[in-house]
Design a protein around this motif. Structure first.
Motif, PDB file in Angstrom:
ATOM      1  N   ARG A 153       0.800  -1.265  -0.018  1.00 14.95           N
ATOM      2  CA  ARG A 153       0.124   0.122   0.173  1.00 14.95           C
ATOM      3  C   ARG A 153       0.969   1.239   0.190  1.00 14.95           C
ATOM      4  NH1 ARG A 153      -2.772   2.389   5.130  1.00 14.95           N
ATOM      5  NH2 ARG A 153      -4.872   3.402   4.494  1.00 14.95           N
ATOM      6  N   LYS A 154       1.864   1.152   0.774  1.00 15.05           N
ATOM      7  CA  LYS A 154       2.853   2.435   0.512  1.00 15.05           C
ATOM      8  C   LYS A 154       3.501   2.649  -0.271  1.00 15.05           C
ATOM      9  CE  LYS A 154       4.067   2.440   5.832  1.00 15.05           C
ATOM     10  NZ  LYS A 154       5.262   2.382   6.692  1.00 15.05           N
ATOM     11  N   THR A 155       3.914   1.676  -1.091  1.00 14.99           N
ATOM     12  CA  THR A 155       4.565   1.956  -2.488  1.00 14.99           C
ATOM     13  C   THR A 155       3.423   2.380  -3.556  1.00 14.99           C
ATOM     14  OG1 THR A 155       5.829  -0.234  -2.115  1.00 14.99           O
ATOM     15  CG2 THR A 155       5.467   0.562  -4.574  1.00 14.99           C
ATOM     16  N   MET A 156       2.191   2.287  -3.405  1.00 14.94           N
ATOM     17  CA  MET A 156       1.085   2.793  -4.302  1.00 14.94           C
ATOM     18  C   MET A 156       0.986   4.391  -3.890  1.00 14.94           C
ATOM     19  SD  MET A 156       0.528   0.177  -5.928  1.00 14.94           S
ATOM     20  CE  MET A 156       0.808  -1.319  -6.145  1.00 14.94           C
ATOM     21  N   PHE A 157       1.191   4.638  -2.592  1.00 17.41           N
ATOM     22  CA  PHE A 157       0.860   6.096  -2.265  1.00 17.41           C
ATOM     23  C   PHE A 157       2.279   6.683  -3.047  1.00 17.41           C
ATOM     24  CE2 PHE A 157      -1.548   4.730   1.533  1.00 17.41           C
ATOM     25  CZ  PHE A 157      -2.806   5.497   1.218  1.00 17.41           C
ATOM     26  N   VAL A 158       3.349   6.215  -2.839  1.00 15.55           N
ATOM     27  CA  VAL A 158       4.430   7.061  -3.257  1.00 15.55           C
ATOM     28  C   VAL A 158       4.540   7.141  -4.869  1.00 15.55           C
ATOM     29  CG1 VAL A 158       6.956   7.051  -3.296  1.00 15.55           C
ATOM     30  CG2 VAL A 158       5.690   6.833  -1.010  1.00 15.55           C
ATOM     31  N   LYS A 159       4.425   5.832  -5.223  1.00 19.93           N
ATOM     32  CA  LYS A 159       4.387   5.721  -6.817  1.00 19.93           C
ATOM     33  C   LYS A 159       3.571   6.735  -7.557  1.00 19.93           C
ATOM     34  CE  LYS A 159       4.434   2.337 -10.467  1.00 19.93           C
ATOM     35  NZ  LYS A 159       5.532   2.879 -11.201  1.00 19.93           N
ATOM     36  N   ASP A 175       3.894   7.716  10.502  1.00 24.08           N
ATOM     37  CA  ASP A 175       4.453   6.529   9.813  1.00 24.08           C
ATOM     38  C   ASP A 175       4.615   7.085   8.283  1.00 24.08           C
ATOM     39  OD1 ASP A 175       5.805   3.993   9.057  1.00 24.08           O
ATOM     40  OD2 ASP A 175       3.611   3.420   8.345  1.00 24.08           O
ATOM     41  N   GLU A 176       3.605   7.600   7.661  1.00 23.74           N
ATOM     42  CA  GLU A 176       3.517   8.033   6.367  1.00 23.74           C
ATOM     43  C   GLU A 176       4.138   9.279   6.248  1.00 23.74           C
ATOM     44  OE1 GLU A 176       2.316   6.128   4.132  1.00 23.74           O
ATOM     45  OE2 GLU A 176       0.842   4.855   4.896  1.00 23.74           O
ATOM     46  N   LEU A 177       4.311  10.155   7.059  1.00 21.50           N
ATOM     47  CA  LEU A 177       4.868  11.544   6.837  1.00 21.50           C
ATOM     48  C   LEU A 177       6.553  11.251   6.964  1.00 21.50           C
ATOM     49  CD1 LEU A 177       5.501  14.358   7.131  1.00 21.50           C
ATOM     50  CD2 LEU A 177       4.960  14.271   9.517  1.00 21.50           C
ATOM     51  N   PHE A 178       7.015  10.200   8.040  1.00 20.52           N
ATOM     52  CA  PHE A 178       8.531  10.359   8.228  1.00 20.52           C
ATOM     53  C   PHE A 178       9.026   9.176   7.052  1.00 20.52           C
ATOM     54  CE2 PHE A 178       7.820  11.822  12.229  1.00 20.52           C
ATOM     55  CZ  PHE A 178       8.621  13.178  12.276  1.00 20.52           C
ATOM     56  N   GLU A 179       8.201   8.456   6.619  1.00 20.89           N
ATOM     57  CA  GLU A 179       8.522   7.676   5.323  1.00 20.89           C
ATOM     58  C   GLU A 179       8.911   8.372   4.067  1.00 20.89           C
ATOM     59  OE1 GLU A 179       7.981   3.170   3.378  1.00 20.89           O
ATOM     60  OE2 GLU A 179       6.049   4.575   3.259  1.00 20.89           O
ATOM     61  N   ALA A 180       8.007   9.585   3.787  1.00 17.49           N
ATOM     62  CA  ALA A 180       7.935  10.149   2.653  1.00 17.49           C
ATOM     63  C   ALA A 180       9.274  11.106   2.694  1.00 17.49           C
ATOM     64  CB  ALA A 180       6.777  10.980   2.446  1.00 17.49           C
ATOM     65  N   ILE A 181       9.480  11.675   4.117  1.00 15.80           N
ATOM     66  CA  ILE A 181      10.647  12.630   4.521  1.00 15.80           C
ATOM     67  C   ILE A 181      12.066  11.880   4.011  1.00 15.80           C
ATOM     68  CG2 ILE A 181      11.726  13.841   6.029  1.00 15.80           C
ATOM     69  CD1 ILE A 181       9.077  14.880   7.023  1.00 15.80           C
ATOM     70  N   THR A 182      11.951  10.576   4.724  1.00 15.88           N
ATOM     71  CA  THR A 182      13.173   9.723   4.503  1.00 15.88           C
ATOM     72  C   THR A 182      13.485   9.547   3.003  1.00 15.88           C
ATOM     73  OG1 THR A 182      12.784   8.712   6.642  1.00 15.88           O
ATOM     74  CG2 THR A 182      14.254   7.568   5.324  1.00 15.88           C
ATOM     75  N   LEU A 183      12.510   9.132   2.389  1.00 16.80           N
ATOM     76  CA  LEU A 183      12.743   8.809   0.838  1.00 16.80           C
ATOM     77  C   LEU A 183      13.209  10.009   0.144  1.00 16.80           C
ATOM     78  CD1 LEU A 183       9.363   6.576   0.252  1.00 16.80           C
ATOM     79  CD2 LEU A 183      11.893   5.759   0.135  1.00 16.80           C
TER      80      LEU A 183
END
Length: 268
Positions: A153-159, A175-183
């Motif tokens: 699911r996270k991959t779909m959000f980012v892609k 979780d979603e916020l910091f993953e995006a910032i990290t990427l």
């Protein structure tokens, strides 16, 4: 282990098995034999196929959606509250700016952003997740998917998102916020806008980031530029649109430079 067992070996796809690791039956036998326990449907190799199927389904369904913005926030936000109405407004404004809206598909902020986009005539997408407690997709979704696995699911959000808008929420939102910032920070994805909505809600966290993480050199000063904080829905959309205009201009300049270099090379 006997010497005979030591000598016995078998190639199984890309793997080489020897001794006791060699199965007593072939792969075809195990596939076609209908007898025995059904534990295999819960084994890791079978999970790999389920994961693959989720990726294929997601890529196939979302491949042709227009440019989109993912909106995150609490599932516990009540309809009619200020935060809910703010998310409705942001969803509407994103559609008016030419974006589809993607959310986690649930209630609260997710429902509100989907509703704002949907009521304005935009494309509203919900990417749900299978949870121990029931949480059905909300009624304001044109395209909806339910996933077993968070990481798919996270991959779909980012892609399929060109920006993230993050309203007040809980652990899932963080979780979603910091993953995006990290990427973005690590260059794993092309930099895109990340907008935090709610200066009062996010203020304490941002103070801690500056006073603890930054002061102890765990992050760099420029990392604070990876996100933007505002209370103004107009500013939310403006930050996203301006970033994309700038990105498009840079891409055009890079393309022109490549073509000029190619032309110069052909002329020598």
């Amino acid at each position: 282990m006997t010497s005979e067992e030591n000598r016995r070996s078998r190639r199984q796809g890309p793997a080489m098995l020897r001794g006791r690791a060699v199965p007593q039956t072939t792969t075809d036998q195990r596939l076609l034999d209908g007898r025995g326990p059904s534990d295999w449907v819960h084994a890791d190799p079978w999970r790999v196929l389920r994961i693959q199927a989720e990726f294929v389904e997601g890529f196939g369904l979302l491949a042709e959606i227009p440019k989109a913005v993912s909106v995150f926030g609490s599932a516990r936000t009540k309809p009619g509250s200020d935060e809910y109405e703010l998310a409705v407004d942001i969803g509407r404004r994103l559609h008016e700016a030419g974006y589809a809206v993607i959310t986690g598909g649930g209630p609260g902020i997710m429902e509100a952003a989907n509703k704002g986009c949907d009521d304005a005539g935009g494309l509203s997408v919900g990417l749900g997740i299978e949870l121990p407690f029931e949480q059905k997709l909300n009624d304001h979704i044109d395209i909806g998917l339910e996933f077993r696995y968070f990481f798919v699911r996270k991959t779909m959000f980012v892609k399929y998102s060109q920006a993230f808008v993050v309203l007040p929420g809980g652990f899932g939102t963080l979780d979603e916020l910091f993953e995006a910032i990290t990427l973005v920070q690590t260059g794993k994805i092309t930099r895109f806008p990340i907008v935090l909505v709610g200066t009062e809600f996010w203020g304490g966290l941002l103070d801690w980031v500056k006073q603890v993480m930054l002061s102890s050199a765990k992050i760099s000063e420029e990392d604070l530029d990876l996100f933007h904080v505002t209370d103004d829905p107009d500013e939310v959309v403006r930050v996203i649109v301006d970033a994309h205009v700038k990105q498009a201009r840079l891409q055009e300049e890079e393309q022109a430079a490549r073509e000029a270099a190619r032309a110069a090379g052909n002329g020598t």
